[in-house]
Design a protein around this motif. Structure first.
Motif, PDB file in Angstrom:
ATOM      1  N   ILE A 176      46.663 -12.891  33.865  1.00 11.60           N
ATOM      2  CA  ILE A 176      46.476 -11.512  33.424  1.00 11.60           C
ATOM      3  C   ILE A 176      47.144 -10.584  34.427  1.00 11.60           C
ATOM      4  O   ILE A 176      46.857 -10.656  35.622  1.00 11.60           O
ATOM      5  CB  ILE A 176      44.976 -11.159  33.331  1.00 11.60           C
ATOM      6  CG1 ILE A 176      44.220 -12.194  32.496  1.00 11.60           C
ATOM      7  CG2 ILE A 176      44.781  -9.755  32.762  1.00 11.60           C
ATOM      8  CD1 ILE A 176      42.711 -12.070  32.609  1.00 11.60           C
ATOM      9  N   ASP A 177      48.013  -9.736  33.950  1.00  6.97           N
ATOM     10  CA  ASP A 177      48.645  -8.723  34.792  1.00  6.97           C
ATOM     11  C   ASP A 177      48.037  -7.370  34.411  1.00  6.97           C
ATOM     12  O   ASP A 177      48.489  -6.731  33.453  1.00  6.97           O
ATOM     13  CB  ASP A 177      50.158  -8.717  34.577  1.00  6.97           C
ATOM     14  CG  ASP A 177      50.865  -7.655  35.419  1.00  6.97           C
ATOM     15  OD1 ASP A 177      50.184  -6.957  36.202  1.00  6.97           O
ATOM     16  OD2 ASP A 177      52.098  -7.518  35.278  1.00  6.97           O
ATOM     17  N   PRO A 178      46.997  -6.901  35.142  1.00  7.50           N
ATOM     18  CA  PRO A 178      46.349  -5.642  34.778  1.00  7.50           C
ATOM     19  C   PRO A 178      47.283  -4.445  34.871  1.00  7.50           C
ATOM     20  O   PRO A 178      47.189  -3.521  34.060  1.00  7.50           O
ATOM     21  CB  PRO A 178      45.204  -5.523  35.798  1.00  7.50           C
ATOM     22  CG  PRO A 178      44.995  -6.912  36.315  1.00  7.50           C
ATOM     23  CD  PRO A 178      46.350  -7.548  36.297  1.00  7.50           C
ATOM     24  N   ASP A 179      48.182  -4.437  35.867  1.00  5.71           N
ATOM     25  CA  ASP A 179      49.080  -3.298  36.041  1.00  5.71           C
ATOM     26  C   ASP A 179      50.102  -3.228  34.913  1.00  5.71           C
ATOM     27  O   ASP A 179      50.414  -2.145  34.400  1.00  5.71           O
ATOM     28  CB  ASP A 179      49.787  -3.392  37.391  1.00  5.71           C
ATOM     29  CG  ASP A 179      48.811  -3.311  38.558  1.00  5.71           C
ATOM     30  OD1 ASP A 179      47.813  -2.584  38.445  1.00  5.71           O
ATOM     31  OD2 ASP A 179      49.042  -4.006  39.573  1.00  5.71           O
ATOM     32  N   GLY A 180      50.638  -4.383  34.537  1.00  3.96           N
ATOM     33  CA  GLY A 180      51.630  -4.414  33.465  1.00  3.96           C
ATOM     34  C   GLY A 180      51.015  -4.536  32.089  1.00  3.96           C
ATOM     35  O   GLY A 180      51.734  -4.542  31.095  1.00  3.96           O
ATOM     36  N   VAL A 181      49.676  -4.637  32.040  1.00  5.95           N
ATOM     37  CA  VAL A 181      48.939  -4.811  30.780  1.00  5.95           C
ATOM     38  C   VAL A 181      49.594  -5.939  29.979  1.00  5.95           C
ATOM     39  O   VAL A 181      50.051  -5.765  28.857  1.00  5.95           O
ATOM     40  CB  VAL A 181      48.877  -3.505  29.956  1.00  5.95           C
ATOM     41  CG1 VAL A 181      47.836  -3.618  28.846  1.00  5.95           C
ATOM     42  CG2 VAL A 181      48.543  -2.319  30.837  1.00  5.95           C
ATOM     43  N   ARG A 182      49.603  -7.118  30.600  1.00  5.16           N
ATOM     44  CA  ARG A 182      50.301  -8.265  30.018  1.00  5.16           C
ATOM     45  C   ARG A 182      49.481  -9.525  30.262  1.00  5.16           C
ATOM     46  O   ARG A 182      48.882  -9.699  31.328  1.00  5.16           O
ATOM     47  CB  ARG A 182      51.680  -8.395  30.660  1.00  5.16           C
ATOM     48  CG  ARG A 182      52.570  -9.500  30.120  1.00  5.16           C
ATOM     49  CD  ARG A 182      53.980  -9.357  30.684  1.00  5.16           C
ATOM     50  NE  ARG A 182      54.878 -10.405  30.225  1.00  5.16           N
ATOM     51  CZ  ARG A 182      55.098 -11.533  30.875  1.00  5.16           C
ATOM     52  NH1 ARG A 182      54.486 -11.753  32.039  1.00  5.16           N
ATOM     53  NH2 ARG A 182      55.925 -12.443  30.400  1.00  5.16           N
ATOM     54  N   VAL A 183      49.465 -10.410  29.266  1.00  8.46           N
ATOM     55  CA  VAL A 183      48.737 -11.670  29.367  1.00  8.46           C
ATOM     56  C   VAL A 183      49.678 -12.807  28.984  1.00  8.46           C
ATOM     57  O   VAL A 183      50.423 -12.716  28.010  1.00  8.46           O
ATOM     58  CB  VAL A 183      47.494 -11.684  28.446  1.00  8.46           C
ATOM     59  CG1 VAL A 183      46.790 -13.036  28.507  1.00  8.46           C
ATOM     60  CG2 VAL A 183      46.531 -10.573  28.838  1.00  8.46           C
ATOM     61  N   VAL A 184      49.626 -13.878  29.783  1.00 11.80           N
ATOM     62  CA  VAL A 184      50.448 -15.054  29.535  1.00 11.80           C
ATOM     63  C   VAL A 184      49.545 -16.277  29.514  1.00 11.80           C
ATOM     64  O   VAL A 184      48.652 -16.411  30.355  1.00 11.80           O
ATOM     65  CB  VAL A 184      51.541 -15.220  30.627  1.00 11.80           C
ATOM     66  CG1 VAL A 184      52.303 -16.522  30.428  1.00 11.80           C
ATOM     67  CG2 VAL A 184      52.493 -14.038  30.607  1.00 11.80           C
ATOM     68  N   ARG A 185      49.759 -17.160  28.556  1.00 20.35           N
ATOM     69  CA  ARG A 185      49.020 -18.420  28.478  1.00 20.35           C
ATOM     70  C   ARG A 185      50.007 -19.572  28.445  1.00 20.35           C
ATOM     71  O   ARG A 185      50.879 -19.611  27.585  1.00 20.35           O
ATOM     72  CB  ARG A 185      48.139 -18.459  27.229  1.00 20.35           C
ATOM     73  CG  ARG A 185      47.380 -19.761  27.043  1.00 20.35           C
ATOM     74  CD  ARG A 185      46.660 -19.790  25.710  1.00 20.35           C
ATOM     75  NE  ARG A 185      46.001 -21.043  25.491  1.00 20.35           N
ATOM     76  CZ  ARG A 185      45.452 -21.417  24.342  1.00 20.35           C
ATOM     77  NH1 ARG A 185      45.492 -20.589  23.299  1.00 20.35           N
ATOM     78  NH2 ARG A 185      44.873 -22.589  24.227  1.00 20.35           N
ATOM     79  N   ASP A 186      49.895 -20.481  29.415  1.00 20.34           N
ATOM     80  CA  ASP A 186      50.814 -21.617  29.521  1.00 20.34           C
ATOM     81  C   ASP A 186      52.266 -21.147  29.517  1.00 20.34           C
ATOM     82  O   ASP A 186      53.141 -21.772  28.908  1.00 20.34           O
ATOM     83  CB  ASP A 186      50.586 -22.611  28.378  1.00 20.34           C
ATOM     84  CG  ASP A 186      49.251 -23.344  28.490  1.00 20.34           C
ATOM     85  OD1 ASP A 186      48.837 -23.639  29.631  1.00 20.34           O
ATOM     86  OD2 ASP A 186      48.620 -23.596  27.450  1.00 20.34           O
TER      87      ASP A 186
END
Length: 230
Positions: free
Chosen positions: A143-153
């Protein structure tokens, strides 16, 4: 400051006109449509700040309209249902709606729900707590809170603003059980009792996207994010 623009799609002439006047008195700009297809055309034409959709619409029902909107936009969507039917509620929320209101509704309640939806869309997601900065990792999820981005695998995960706020609220207290009331207040900005089904469906949608094993149901209490932040 420009007034927020509401798109209201409702086939009942009396409800549509009365609600339009009420919302205008409360300071909103309001565009209306009487069926689902006209509502979709109006959505692209006026680009509203929030969409208010009746479930039972001719031509294209409100659930299908919500799905079409979600293909192109993350604008807040509130569904209106004439029946307090769990199926109606769940189907509408699973289509991507942020909230729902049951008919007949109090105009003050509807206005409060719209304003809460607008606050969620306009404000930054809740902080993840502490002095830590940078991405957070929970299992295969980053989870990148600053970039408001989520990555899974290694693959990006597309979350709605409400889902992102929900995930970040969990990430702020990993391992802590959060009740539905706490989540309604901190994620949906409700200062009054809300329907826990809104929370339950959004948690299920979030599980489907980030992995069911990351969020545990604690029966009778609420939900918690599993694992330690890395």
């Amino acid at each position: 400051m420009e007034r927020a623009h509401v798109l209201f799609v409702e086939d009942d002439d009396v409800i549509r006109e009365a609600t339009q006047l009420s919302l205008q008195r409360d300071g909103f700009r309001v565009s209306v449509a009487a069926d689902g297809r006209a509502g979709l055309e109006a959505f692209f034409a006026v680009q509203p700040d929030v969409a208010l959709l009746d479930v039972m619409l001719p031509g294209m029902n409100g659930v299908s309209l919500c799905r079409r909107i979600r293909e192109h936009s993350l604008v807040p969507v509130i569904m209106l249902s004439a029946r307090d039917d769990p199926v109606d509620v769940v189907v509408g929320l699973e289509a991507g709606a942020d909230d729902y209101v049951t008919k007949p509704f109090d105009s003050a309640v509807l206005t409060a729900r719209i304003r809460a939806a607008l606050r969620r869309a306009e404000t930054a997601p809740p902080p993840t707590g502490g002095a830590r900065t940078g991405p957070l990792r929970f299992g295969a999820v980053e989870i990148d809170p600053d970039g408001v981005r989520v990555v899974r695998d290694g693959e990006p995960v597309a979350l709605t603003p409400t889902e992102m706020r929900l995930l970040l609220r969990f990430a702020a207290s990993p391992g802590t059980v959060l009740s539905r009331d706490i989540l309604l207040e901190s994620v949906w900005n409700y200062q009054w009792g809300g329907d826990s089904r809104v929370v339950d469906v959004h948690v299920q949608r979030l599980r489907n996207k980030i992995g069911a094993d990351l969020i545990e149901t604690v029966r009778g209490f609420g939900y918690k994010l599993l694992g330690e932040v890395r």
